[in-house]
Design an enzyme around this catalytic site. Sequence first.
Site, PDB file in Angstrom:
ATOM      1  N   CYS A  32      15.760 -58.563  77.212  1.00 27.12           N
ATOM      2  CA  CYS A  32      15.092 -58.222  78.465  1.00 27.12           C
ATOM      3  C   CYS A  32      15.900 -58.747  79.661  1.00 27.12           C
ATOM      4  CB  CYS A  32      13.654 -58.736  78.464  1.00 27.12           C
ATOM      5  SG  CYS A  32      12.608 -57.951  79.724  1.00 27.12           S
ATOM      6  N   SER A  38      -5.578 -89.193  63.899  1.00 26.84           N
ATOM      7  CA  SER A  38      -6.715 -88.453  64.441  1.00 26.84           C
ATOM      8  C   SER A  38      -7.483 -87.740  63.346  1.00 26.84           C
ATOM      9  CB  SER A  38      -6.221 -87.421  65.457  1.00 26.84           C
ATOM     10  OG  SER A  38      -5.426 -86.440  64.807  1.00 26.84           O
ATOM     11  N   GLY A  39      -6.896 -87.668  62.161  1.00 33.25           N
ATOM     12  CA  GLY A  39      -7.486 -86.890  61.090  1.00 33.25           C
ATOM     13  C   GLY A  39      -6.898 -85.495  61.018  1.00 33.25           C
ATOM     14  N   HIS A  84      11.373 -56.672  73.744  1.00 32.05           N
ATOM     15  CA  HIS A  84      11.183 -58.007  73.159  1.00 32.05           C
ATOM     16  C   HIS A  84      11.041 -57.912  71.644  1.00 32.05           C
ATOM     17  CE1 HIS A  84      10.655 -60.527  76.793  1.00 32.05           C
ATOM     18  NE2 HIS A  84      10.251 -59.396  77.342  1.00 32.05           N
ATOM     19  N   VAL A 101      -3.616 -82.575  61.128  1.00 27.69           N
ATOM     20  CA  VAL A 101      -2.420 -82.373  60.316  1.00 27.69           C
ATOM     21  C   VAL A 101      -1.209 -83.085  60.913  1.00 27.69           C
ATOM     22  CG1 VAL A 101      -0.809 -80.642  59.420  1.00 27.69           C
ATOM     23  CG2 VAL A 101      -3.260 -80.170  59.440  1.00 27.69           C
ATOM     24  N   GLU A 136      10.946 -60.390  69.614  1.00 26.56           N
ATOM     25  CA  GLU A 136      10.290 -61.596  69.088  1.00 26.56           C
ATOM     26  C   GLU A 136       8.785 -61.468  68.964  1.00 26.56           C
ATOM     27  OE1 GLU A 136      10.833 -62.515  73.568  1.00 26.56           O
ATOM     28  OE2 GLU A 136      11.621 -61.160  72.040  1.00 26.56           O
TER      29      GLU A 136
END
Length: 540
Positions: free
Chosen positions: A101, A245-246, A191, A248, A193
């Site tokens: 682009c 934090s629990g 684009h 992932v 992607e």
Amino acid sequence: MTASSKTPASSSGPSPHAASAHDKILIVDFGSQVTQLIARRIREEGVYSEIVPFQKAEAAFLEMKPKAVILSGGPASVLDKDAPAAPMSILKAGVPVLGICYGEQTMAQQLGGTVEAGHHREFGRAAIEVTDTCALFEGVWEKGGHYNVWMSHGDRVTKLPDGFRAVAKAQGSPIAVIADDARRFYAMQFHPEVVHTPDGAKLLRNFVRKVAGLTGDWTMRAFREEAIEKIRAQVGKGRVICGLSGGVDSSVAAILIHEAIGEQLTCVFVDHGMLRKDEGKTVVELFRHHYNIPLVHVDASKQFLGELAGVTDPEMKRKTIGRLFIDVFEAEAKKIAALGKGSAEFLAQGTLYPDVIESVSFTGGPSVTIKSHHNVGGLPDRMNMKLVEPLRELFKDEVRALGRELGLPEIFVGRHPFPGPGLAIRCPGEITREKLDILREADAVYIDQIRKAGLYDKIWQAFAVLLPVKTVGVMGDGRTYEYVVGLRAVTSTDGMTADFYAFDATFLGATATSIINEVKGVNRVVYDVTSKPPGTIEWE
């Protein structure tokens, strides 16, 4: 999230440890909102990629020594005064370059072509006609074929630079894809992607494999080994404290660090009382008993809920939770030091690559956008600690892949995203323990129904919301006046946009019945059919 002071300089910007070990592709960012998707697509091919703003591209190129370069899209016009441009040193370096682009337009103009303003903007789906063959199209598009792509531009290339040929055209872009095979320069007006260009990933794969000649040796197994060595080199014999934090991210970071330095790591898990059902037990079981990682579990729910009493503004909820988390975490760190384990020199956190990518401001120069974490923001400054961020090169899907490489249970690694403030922002209005208990149970029933239906892994995120209203109902022979639960489920590839998941009516009816029958305090269930945009995924 919010309650943070500025992130210390030690975490301001990518510093890839993969730089010396693997082939790399440098992505020069001109400000496109989807530049991150380019990096993700390249990494899916097993090639390490890194995004840098155009102002820093020349220095990054010299440092990284990439095997190829991609020029991203962007909102500017090459016809503007002081328009962003790629460093000419990169275009003269002899490496393959792909322009996307705006990247196509600046490449064409800088190399002697002509770019003009279009008669109208071309935005959305468009049809490409392939007019000639090239390496990008090999095995994907045939000469004479018509293919769907996603356009987003106003300017267009009208005269090719020397050495280039046009290989595709569109209605609004007579020169839609260009190629200079000798220099291995290619560029496209659309684009590749984004998912709206169905063959985009294959075109990028051809650039990586056929044009740049890269085979792809960047894997999570390799990353794991290199990250462990980097952690050991950084920490030495020092101590590390990690706030769990629990979720992932922090869990994968902690397990990776523990694999590197063992007992030098202590994790602190602050339960603020707004976690999902049995989440605290799950975290304690995983870290203490499965991985044998030193863990301090703090039940601070009374303190958090006390401070949140009467607070209804969602931003104030976040700030309150963030401030308290810092206070509690700091107090626990001091207790650990007082027990004779010594003060921790390092703070570990699960910062990801999107949190540290530098964004570009075309009016005020480069600006660094770093997401503040509600749980650890401000701690390094207050406690004079150095940061350990082993995941700062990874996207979310790569963190999940690393978690699997580390042996985390799939039910943990594959969990849906959960906000740092927890159920606080899924309970609009004032938070009480009673409301949280109702919401926690309703959410558990909902997720259980999704799992039983085999839909959990097909959905990006699903959760229940407890609405701050009550409605009249009839249960048995009596009148009820109880809360309404809203159900939310969305599909997405990156969280930036999302569509509501189209459950069938039978599933929704059965789930509503289960929630009303099993959760005391609820007599009505509704389903949210709002997409993002205009709505957000979370309600607050």
